[in-house]
Design an enzyme around this catalytic site. Structure first.
Site, PDB file in Angstrom:
ATOM      1  N   ASN A 249      -1.371   6.545  -4.932  1.00 44.01           N
ATOM      2  CA  ASN A 249      -1.141   7.513  -4.117  1.00 44.01           C
ATOM      3  C   ASN A 249       0.151   7.836  -3.632  1.00 44.01           C
ATOM      4  O   ASN A 249       0.798   6.558  -3.400  1.00 44.01           O
ATOM      5  CB  ASN A 249      -2.258   7.815  -2.989  1.00 44.01           C
ATOM      6  CG  ASN A 249      -2.461   6.556  -2.062  1.00 44.01           C
ATOM      7  OD1 ASN A 249      -1.861   5.318  -2.330  1.00 44.01           O
ATOM      8  ND2 ASN A 249      -2.594   6.810  -0.895  1.00 44.01           N
TER       9      ASN A 249
ATOM     10  N   GLU B  15      -5.563   8.759  -8.493  1.00 39.53           N
ATOM     11  CA  GLU B  15      -6.276   9.296  -9.801  1.00 39.53           C
ATOM     12  C   GLU B  15      -5.526  10.108 -10.490  1.00 39.53           C
ATOM     13  O   GLU B  15      -5.494  10.129 -11.693  1.00 39.53           O
ATOM     14  CB  GLU B  15      -7.672   9.516  -9.497  1.00 39.53           C
ATOM     15  CG  GLU B  15      -8.786   8.571  -8.994  1.00 39.53           C
ATOM     16  CD  GLU B  15      -8.702   8.507  -7.295  1.00 39.53           C
ATOM     17  OE1 GLU B  15      -7.613   8.607  -6.792  1.00 39.53           O
ATOM     18  OE2 GLU B  15      -9.760   8.223  -6.838  1.00 39.53           O
TER      19      GLU B  15
ATOM     20  N   CYS C 195     -11.846  11.435  -4.756  1.00 41.59           N
ATOM     21  CA  CYS C 195     -12.191  12.899  -4.018  1.00 41.59           C
ATOM     22  C   CYS C 195     -12.641  13.715  -4.879  1.00 41.59           C
ATOM     23  O   CYS C 195     -12.550  13.721  -6.193  1.00 41.59           O
ATOM     24  CB  CYS C 195     -11.174  13.045  -3.386  1.00 41.59           C
ATOM     25  SG  CYS C 195      -9.866  13.853  -4.094  1.00 41.59           S
TER      26      CYS C 195
HETATM   27  N1  THU Z   1      -6.483   9.114  -2.190  1.00 42.94           N
HETATM   28  C1  THU Z   1      -6.623   8.645  -3.100  1.00 42.94           C
HETATM   29  O1  THU Z   1      -5.312   8.456  -3.696  1.00 42.94           O
HETATM   30  N2  THU Z   1      -7.552   9.132  -3.974  1.00 42.94           N
HETATM   31  C2  THU Z   1      -8.752   9.570  -3.768  1.00 42.94           C
HETATM   32  O2  THU Z   1      -9.656   9.827  -4.406  1.00 42.94           O
HETATM   33  C3  THU Z   1      -9.047   9.676  -2.283  1.00 42.94           C
HETATM   34  C4  THU Z   1      -7.828   9.966  -1.282  1.00 42.94           C
HETATM   35  C5  THU Z   1      -5.410   8.929  -0.986  1.00 42.94           C
HETATM   36  C6  THU Z   1      -4.637  10.354  -0.727  1.00 42.94           C
HETATM   37  C7  THU Z   1      -4.068   9.974   0.693  1.00 42.94           C
HETATM   38  O3  THU Z   1      -2.787   9.281   0.262  1.00 42.94           O
HETATM   39  C8  THU Z   1      -5.030   8.794   1.073  1.00 42.94           C
HETATM   40  O4  THU Z   1      -5.870   8.086   0.143  1.00 42.94           O
HETATM   41  C9  THU Z   1      -5.793   9.122   2.548  1.00 42.94           C
HETATM   42  O5  THU Z   1      -6.490  10.144   2.107  1.00 42.94           O
END
Ligand code: THU
Length: 135
Positions: free
Chosen positions: A41, A54, A90
């Protein structure tokens, strides 16, 4: 069986840029050709500009010419410790995976190489909307 993919996700998590949420996520995408493409992320001071691990992996892979995939491993959790929970993709990431995933596509949510759960994308995104609907 998924050791290499999970390890790649855990390693990618170390590169996560998440100074706002302090929630670090790594993903490792297994392409049909056997290659693994990773992502983490990447957050932004303008919160809405953040990109999930992802989607980072999918967009990297597609930009390298890969369009079909077998599986993705995801590992996430608060900074400063190993993941203690399973980090599920998500909704937006499920939709993005659906664009390129076949019916056999597997989603692995991992705390470690020995502690993980495995799902089909169909289980995580039933009755999905895809390109065939708009042809
Ligand atoms: N996040 C992801 O990288 N993948 C997901 O499927 C859900 C959330 C990240 C986004 C953000 O940087 C942090 O997790 C908190 O939401």
């Amino acid at each position: 069986m998924w050791d290499e993919l999970i390890l790649a996700a855990l390693r990618a998590r170390e590169n996560a840029y998440a100074p706002y949420s302090n929630y670090l996520v790594g993903a490792a995408l297994l392409a049909e050709d056997g290659e693994i493409v990773t992502g983490c992320n990447v957050e932004n001071a303008s919160y809405g500009a953040a990109c999930c691990a992802e989607r980072t992996a999918v967009f990297k892979a597609v930009s390298e010419g890969k369009r079909s995939f077998r599986a993705i491993a995801v590992a996430g959790g608060p900074d400063g410790r190993e993941p203690t929970g399973y980090a599920f993709p998500c909704g937006i990431c499920r939709q993005v995976l659906n664009e390129f995933a076949g019916p056999e596509f597997t989603v692995i949510v991992a705390k470690s190489v020995s502690d993980y759960r495995e799902y089909s994308l169909e289980e995580l995104l039933p009755n999905s909307f895809g390109g065939e609907a708009i042809k």
